[in-house]
Design a protein around this motif. Structure first.
Motif, mmCIF file in Angstrom:
data_model
loop_
_atom_site.group_PDB
_atom_site.id
_atom_site.type_symbol
_atom_site.label_atom_id
_atom_site.label_comp_id
_atom_site.label_asym_id
_atom_site.label_seq_id
_atom_site.Cartn_x
_atom_site.Cartn_y
_atom_site.Cartn_z
ATOM 1 N N PRO A 107 7.767 0.444 -12.362
ATOM 2 C CA PRO A 107 7.629 -0.279 -11.265
ATOM 3 C C PRO A 107 6.295 -0.823 -11.204
ATOM 4 O O PRO A 107 5.399 -0.456 -11.795
ATOM 5 C CB PRO A 107 8.046 0.560 -10.085
ATOM 6 N N ALA A 108 5.909 -1.964 -10.230
ATOM 7 C CA ALA A 108 4.734 -2.757 -10.194
ATOM 8 C C ALA A 108 3.583 -1.832 -9.564
ATOM 9 O O ALA A 108 2.348 -1.925 -10.009
ATOM 10 C CB ALA A 108 4.766 -3.642 -9.210
ATOM 11 N N TRP A 109 3.997 -0.732 -9.050
ATOM 12 C CA TRP A 109 3.029 0.426 -8.420
ATOM 13 C C TRP A 109 2.474 1.327 -9.573
ATOM 14 O O TRP A 109 1.976 2.430 -9.150
ATOM 15 C CB TRP A 109 3.359 1.039 -7.082
ATOM 16 N N VAL A 110 2.761 1.168 -10.750
ATOM 17 C CA VAL A 110 2.698 2.186 -11.847
ATOM 18 C C VAL A 110 1.051 2.462 -11.933
ATOM 19 O O VAL A 110 0.656 3.657 -12.424
ATOM 20 C CB VAL A 110 3.265 1.524 -13.300
ATOM 21 N N TYR A 111 0.082 1.741 -11.563
ATOM 22 C CA TYR A 111 -1.237 1.920 -11.701
ATOM 23 C C TYR A 111 -1.602 3.051 -11.045
ATOM 24 O O TYR A 111 -2.562 3.902 -11.275
ATOM 25 C CB TYR A 111 -2.097 0.605 -11.396
ATOM 26 N N LEU A 112 -0.872 3.542 -9.807
ATOM 27 C CA LEU A 112 -1.002 4.546 -9.138
ATOM 28 C C LEU A 112 -0.937 6.079 -10.180
ATOM 29 O O LEU A 112 -1.609 6.832 -9.542
ATOM 30 C CB LEU A 112 0.051 4.650 -8.164
ATOM 31 N N THR A 113 -0.252 5.898 -11.150
ATOM 32 C CA THR A 113 -0.179 6.963 -12.034
ATOM 33 C C THR A 113 -1.500 7.259 -12.738
ATOM 34 O O THR A 113 -1.854 8.289 -12.974
ATOM 35 C CB THR A 113 1.006 6.947 -13.225
ATOM 36 N N VAL A 114 -2.203 6.150 -12.860
ATOM 37 C CA VAL A 114 -3.625 6.235 -13.365
ATOM 38 C C VAL A 114 -4.517 7.044 -12.227
ATOM 39 O O VAL A 114 -5.283 7.808 -12.672
ATOM 40 C CB VAL A 114 -4.307 4.889 -13.859
ATOM 41 N N GLY A 115 -4.231 6.583 -11.214
ATOM 42 C CA GLY A 115 -5.077 7.269 -10.421
ATOM 43 C C GLY A 115 -5.116 8.600 -10.089
ATOM 44 O O GLY A 115 -5.745 9.268 -9.408
ATOM 45 N N VAL A 116 -3.710 9.262 -10.113
ATOM 46 C CA VAL A 116 -3.496 10.423 -10.240
ATOM 47 C C VAL A 116 -3.670 11.204 -11.697
ATOM 48 O O VAL A 116 -3.234 12.393 -11.946
ATOM 49 C CB VAL A 116 -2.212 11.063 -9.665
ATOM 50 N N LYS A 117 -4.388 10.675 -12.702
ATOM 51 C CA LYS A 117 -4.552 11.204 -13.830
ATOM 52 C C LYS A 117 -3.205 11.404 -14.858
ATOM 53 O O LYS A 117 -3.086 12.356 -15.433
ATOM 54 C CB LYS A 117 -5.493 12.387 -13.716
ATOM 55 N N TYR A 149 -0.189 16.490 -9.433
ATOM 56 C CA TYR A 149 -1.034 15.363 -9.222
ATOM 57 C C TYR A 149 -1.622 15.744 -7.939
ATOM 58 O O TYR A 149 -0.766 16.597 -7.065
ATOM 59 C CB TYR A 149 -0.220 14.151 -9.394
ATOM 60 N N GLU A 150 -2.554 14.963 -7.347
ATOM 61 C CA GLU A 150 -3.077 15.115 -6.082
ATOM 62 C C GLU A 150 -2.253 14.417 -5.178
ATOM 63 O O GLU A 150 -2.079 13.011 -5.152
ATOM 64 C CB GLU A 150 -4.428 14.920 -6.106
ATOM 65 N N PRO A 151 -1.904 15.011 -4.102
ATOM 66 C CA PRO A 151 -1.265 14.055 -2.981
ATOM 67 C C PRO A 151 -2.559 13.655 -2.079
ATOM 68 O O PRO A 151 -3.559 13.808 -2.007
ATOM 69 C CB PRO A 151 -0.439 15.075 -1.890
ATOM 70 N N GLY A 152 -2.073 12.218 -1.350
ATOM 71 C CA GLY A 152 -3.296 11.767 -0.516
ATOM 72 C C GLY A 152 -3.964 10.613 -1.300
ATOM 73 O O GLY A 152 -4.908 10.193 -0.779
ATOM 74 N N ILE A 153 -3.418 10.324 -2.444
ATOM 75 C CA ILE A 153 -4.069 9.367 -3.298
ATOM 76 C C ILE A 153 -3.362 8.051 -3.007
ATOM 77 O O ILE A 153 -2.289 7.929 -3.283
ATOM 78 C CB ILE A 153 -4.276 9.501 -5.120
ATOM 79 N N MET A 154 -4.010 6.787 -2.643
ATOM 80 C CA MET A 154 -3.530 5.833 -2.362
ATOM 81 C C MET A 154 -3.837 4.663 -3.196
ATOM 82 O O MET A 154 -4.749 4.609 -4.002
ATOM 83 C CB MET A 154 -4.474 5.134 -0.907
ATOM 84 N N PHE A 155 -2.787 3.538 -3.234
ATOM 85 C CA PHE A 155 -2.893 2.412 -3.786
ATOM 86 C C PHE A 155 -2.894 1.192 -2.514
ATOM 87 O O PHE A 155 -2.099 1.400 -1.832
ATOM 88 C CB PHE A 155 -2.062 2.103 -4.840
ATOM 89 N N ALA A 181 0.853 -1.192 0.017
ATOM 90 C CA ALA A 181 -0.036 -0.033 -0.105
ATOM 91 C C ALA A 181 0.963 1.162 -0.129
ATOM 92 O O ALA A 181 2.017 1.253 0.635
ATOM 93 C CB ALA A 181 -0.896 -0.038 1.427
ATOM 94 N N GLY A 182 0.484 2.398 -0.679
ATOM 95 C CA GLY A 182 1.470 3.560 -0.618
ATOM 96 C C GLY A 182 0.436 4.684 -0.776
ATOM 97 O O GLY A 182 -0.578 4.678 -1.077
ATOM 98 N N VAL A 183 1.001 5.829 -0.742
ATOM 99 C CA VAL A 183 0.153 7.173 -0.884
ATOM 100 C C VAL A 183 1.066 8.116 -1.582
ATOM 101 O O VAL A 183 2.191 8.215 -1.228
ATOM 102 C CB VAL A 183 -0.285 7.780 0.487
ATOM 103 N N THR A 184 0.435 8.996 -2.349
ATOM 104 C CA THR A 184 1.122 9.982 -3.141
ATOM 105 C C THR A 184 1.665 10.997 -2.204
ATOM 106 O O THR A 184 0.795 11.334 -1.291
ATOM 107 C CB THR A 184 0.383 10.490 -4.315
ATOM 108 N N ILE A 185 2.773 11.598 -2.454
ATOM 109 C CA ILE A 185 3.146 12.758 -1.634
ATOM 110 C C ILE A 185 3.617 13.790 -2.522
ATOM 111 O O ILE A 185 4.272 13.534 -3.626
ATOM 112 C CB ILE A 185 4.369 12.389 -0.652
ATOM 113 N N LYS A 186 3.724 15.070 -2.115
ATOM 114 C CA LYS A 186 4.500 16.156 -2.968
ATOM 115 C C LYS A 186 5.440 16.727 -2.123
ATOM 116 O O LYS A 186 5.057 17.567 -1.390
ATOM 117 C CB LYS A 186 3.234 17.353 -3.437
ATOM 118 N N ASP A 187 6.673 16.473 -2.577
ATOM 119 C CA ASP A 187 7.960 17.014 -1.610
ATOM 120 C C ASP A 187 8.757 17.848 -2.954
ATOM 121 O O ASP A 187 9.197 17.335 -3.900
ATOM 122 C CB ASP A 187 8.808 15.911 -1.560
#
Lengths: 347, 80
Positions: free
Chosen positions: A286-296, A318-324, A239-245
């Motif tokens: 990487p295997a978590w690439v689908y998260l990029t779809v989640g943030v458009k 992109y929006e922070p706080g979007i999880m996979f 599981a992971g969450v997008t961040i903006k640093d």
């Protein structure tokens, strides 16, 4: 909008406890707004779950292992291309990338596009070369040595304080608290992935991951940073969450500007207080690439369009706080399919 | 006292740092303190609010309040 109809071959169809990127790349391409993708899967083992996902893949072909050699693999790709007329290939495994990089010109002559780093870029960021790579581009990285045998290990282990991180040249990493554990992991990893094995300084901090896509001209086209929220005992983010640093973004932009990296990559970074240390540079999706779809951002779509020579404007917001959150899901299939892929190498 | 602008706090006390992914659940007292800080109240005003509205000794308030501030600063939620 008229979508471009494309036939795309991709590997990495394993989706077990160490999942490959192939299935999420396939999902992303099926949801692409600009592409109508017909997907052809490339599998190495006959129980890779992607083989049985006929809702994603029109057809699946078994490929010879990368160790078979470039000519054998090209012969198989030619067979597949004659039947399928591929437009783009996306290789998703570290171990096959060099083969595809070396075949990219021949594939291009056949009309098959790829978007891959150059041979020099690929070699320069290898785990065993990471320290010199980072020094060249003014990036921080933990102290790391390559170990080719137990004598090497014994001679050099005093350069580190325990714990240390013991890493395979392609995959897997373990934290060793003492010399005996280090030897155990060295043997395990060298048997599985060959030599060298890396010994790396252990850093205390927060691990963050970046997925990004470069156009080969120094520009970043897509960028998403993620922090893992749950890590399995194999070290995989479940599981992971997008961040903006902003510092991470600037580091990534600078990386691509300096290296002119062509294609996708993943940066594994350890953030300690205010320093950012590059742990690994993975030269593929990487295997978590689908998260990029989640943030458009849909990085696989951008990759395909770039491979075709299309010009794409960078999309780094992109929006922070979007999880996979990854899950396990039982597919129902039939032994006849297993028989077919095992006996005939295609399904 | 100022809260890190990269930190999002919901009304029901879920705190998420968009810069590093840290997340916390705040109890009702923590929510109240955070809201006072958001409204630009400083230590004296916050202390006065709690002493007037709750049964708490001044010394206890100081101890818990500064422990909480230390936690907020350690996690980069409070910046000066």
């Amino acid at each position: 909008m008229n979508k471009i109809k494309l036939k795309i071959g991709l590997s990495g169809l394993n989706a077990n406890d160490n999942p490959g990127p192939g299935v999420p790349v396939a999902r992303a391409l099926k949801e692409a707004e600009k592409i109508e993708a017909s997907l052809i899967g490339f599998a190495y083992e006959n129980l890779e779950p992607g083989i049985y996902m006929n809702f994603l893949f029109n057809k699946v072909y078994q490929l010879p292992y990368p160790s078979s050699g470039k000519e054998i693999i090209l012969e198989r790709l030619l067979y597949i291309h004659n039947k399928e007329k591929l437009d783009v290939i996306i290789p998703n495994f570290d171990s096959e990338l060099l083969t595809f990089i070396n075949l990219s010109e021949q594939l291009k002559e056949l009309g098959i596009k790829t978007l891959l780093p150059t041979h020099e870029q690929f070699e320069a960021r290898q785990k065993s070369n990471l320290v010199s790579f980072c020094n060249k581009y003014n990036l921080n990285t933990p102290k790391t040595i390559s170990v080719f045998n137990l004598q090497d290990l014994y001679t050099n282990i005093d350069k580190f304080n325990f714990p240390v991180v013991v890493k395979g040249q392609f995959y897997e990493a373990y934290i060793a608290g003492n010399y005996e554990q280090t030897v155990m992991y060295f043997n395990k990893l060298s048997n599985k992935w060959g030599l060298p094995v890396l010994i790396q300084e252990y850093l205390n901090g927060t691990e963050v991951n970046v997925i990004a896509l470069g156009d080969g001209n120094g520009n970043v086209i897509n960028y998403v940073a993620m922090r893992k929220l749950y890590i399995t005992d194999k070290g995989k983010g479940w599981a992971g969450v997008t961040i903006k640093d902003d510092n991470l973004l600037n580091l990534t932009i600078s990386f691509f500007k300096n290296t002119k990296w062509n294609g996708p990559l993943e940066l594994e970074i350890m953030k300690t207080d205010n320093n950012y240390y590059i742990l690994e540079i993975n030269p593929r999706i990487p295997a978590w690439v689908y998260l990029t779809v989640g943030v458009k951002q849909n990085l696989p779509q951008s990759l395909v369009l770039l491979a075709l020579g299309e010009k794409i404007n960078p999309n780094l917001d992109y929006e922070p706080g979007i999880m996979f959150i990854r899950y396990s899901w039982d597919l129902i299939s039939n032994i006849k399919k297993f028989k077919t892929i095992s006996m005939y190498g295609e399904l | 006292m100022r809260l890190n602008p990269k930190v999002e706090i919901s009304e029901d006390g879920f705190l998420f740092n968009t810069e590093n992914g840290d997340n916390f659940l705040l109890n009702s007292t923590a929510i109240e303190i955070i809201n006072l800080i958001k409204n630009r109240k400083e230590y004296d005003e916050i202390k006065k609010h709690f002493l007037e509205n709750y049964e708490i000794k001044e010394t206890d308030f100081d101890r818990y309040f500064f422990e909480f501030l230390d936690d907020l600063k350690k996690h980069n939620i409070l910046i000066y």
